[in-house]
Design an enzyme around this catalytic site. Sequence first.
Site, PDB file in Angstrom:
ATOM      1  N   HIS A  74       5.376  74.848  91.323  1.00  0.00           N
ATOM      2  CA  HIS A  74       5.212  73.734  90.156  1.00  0.00           C
ATOM      3  C   HIS A  74       6.510  72.855  90.219  1.00  0.00           C
ATOM      4  CE1 HIS A  74       6.054  76.673  86.934  1.00  0.00           C
ATOM      5  NE2 HIS A  74       6.098  74.842  86.451  1.00  0.00           N
ATOM      6  N   ASP A 123       1.583  79.599  92.647  1.00  0.00           N
ATOM      7  CA  ASP A 123       2.618  78.818  92.307  1.00  0.00           C
ATOM      8  C   ASP A 123       3.459  79.668  92.727  1.00  0.00           C
ATOM      9  OD1 ASP A 123       3.711  76.853  90.922  1.00  0.00           O
ATOM     10  OD2 ASP A 123       2.628  78.262  89.147  1.00  0.00           O
ATOM     11  N   GLN A 213       9.478  75.544  78.037  1.00  0.00           N
ATOM     12  CA  GLN A 213       9.878  75.101  78.612  1.00  0.00           C
ATOM     13  C   GLN A 213      11.672  75.336  79.320  1.00  0.00           C
ATOM     14  OE1 GLN A 213       8.801  74.734  75.626  1.00  0.00           O
ATOM     15  NE2 GLN A 213       6.490  73.793  76.331  1.00  0.00           N
ATOM     16  N   GLY A 214      11.494  74.658  80.949  1.00  0.00           N
ATOM     17  CA  GLY A 214      12.619  74.894  81.686  1.00  0.00           C
ATOM     18  C   GLY A 214      12.923  76.450  82.179  1.00  0.00           C
ATOM     19  N   ASP A 215      11.767  76.957  81.824  1.00  0.00           N
ATOM     20  CA  ASP A 215      12.470  78.855  82.092  1.00  0.00           C
ATOM     21  C   ASP A 215      11.181  78.848  83.799  1.00  0.00           C
ATOM     22  OD1 ASP A 215      13.862  79.667  80.841  1.00  0.00           O
ATOM     23  OD2 ASP A 215      12.302  79.946  78.946  1.00  0.00           O
ATOM     24  N   SER A 216      10.595  78.135  83.901  1.00  0.00           N
ATOM     25  CA  SER A 216       9.731  78.323  85.705  1.00  0.00           C
ATOM     26  C   SER A 216      10.708  78.347  86.545  1.00  0.00           C
ATOM     27  CB  SER A 216       9.326  76.383  85.508  1.00  0.00           C
ATOM     28  OG  SER A 216       7.473  76.505  84.402  1.00  0.00           O
TER      29      SER A 216
END
Length: 263
Positions: A74, A123, A213-216
């Site tokens: 993603h 994912d 958020q941002g660690d994906s």
Amino acid sequence: MESFYLLDAVFAQNCGQSRASRQPIASYIVGGLEANPGDYPWQVGLIESGYLICGGTYVNGNAAGSVKVVTAAHCLSGKNPNPNNYRVVFGMHITTDSTGRVIAQVTGVSKHEQYNSNTFSNDIAVLDFTIGSSDLSSTFASPACLPSRSYYSGEAVVVSGWGTTSEGGSSSSVLRYVWKQMISLAECETTGNAGNLDQSMLCAGEAGKDACQGDSGGPLVAARSGCWELVGVVSWGFGCGRDNYPGVYADAFHLKNWTLSKI
């Protein structure tokens, strides 16, 4: 000095070596403590259009000396992402400090063919480069091992990244990490994640300890038999660190055969 804008959004083994503690420490990405340089040397940053959008994990390729990165599907735009749009930073600790790091252009992208952008099933993605491991010798970057086995409920794991330090908060310029515990899928189906899970996923965490958020795309790792193995890839969750909503990751062992076919 080059910096990036953050979107809120000689070893005994040849992989999985670090000077980080293998024992759980009470710290976490959401509002937590900073890692030391070199603690998580497989952690990389994925850049698109000058923005640090996601994390990733440096792993060895099948060919001797080849460099690959595992990240979340993603994190990459479209069904067939253009590799020219992406770069990866190896050996980065502080996003605003260019010391001791290498920025590499992505030359190939493999997204899992069964990735579902609605459910986040499968994912996972693999990134290719023309650089080899020798090109990273000036950094502390070194690869994590691919998983030798599946996880067990209660196993201690670590997730790291430069994401937000609170839900809806600001990103961190310094790499952070959290120790968590694995949760079986059956147990995770009794949480707020119920009905949204499948066999390509795994769950880890507890209230107040989470990626955000941002660690994906970043690594969830475990210390096993003297080396650190990639257990999961940061995928999705309802908020960050909420009670009864453990973080959800792509299951690296379940997806290992696919990963091996792409590296």
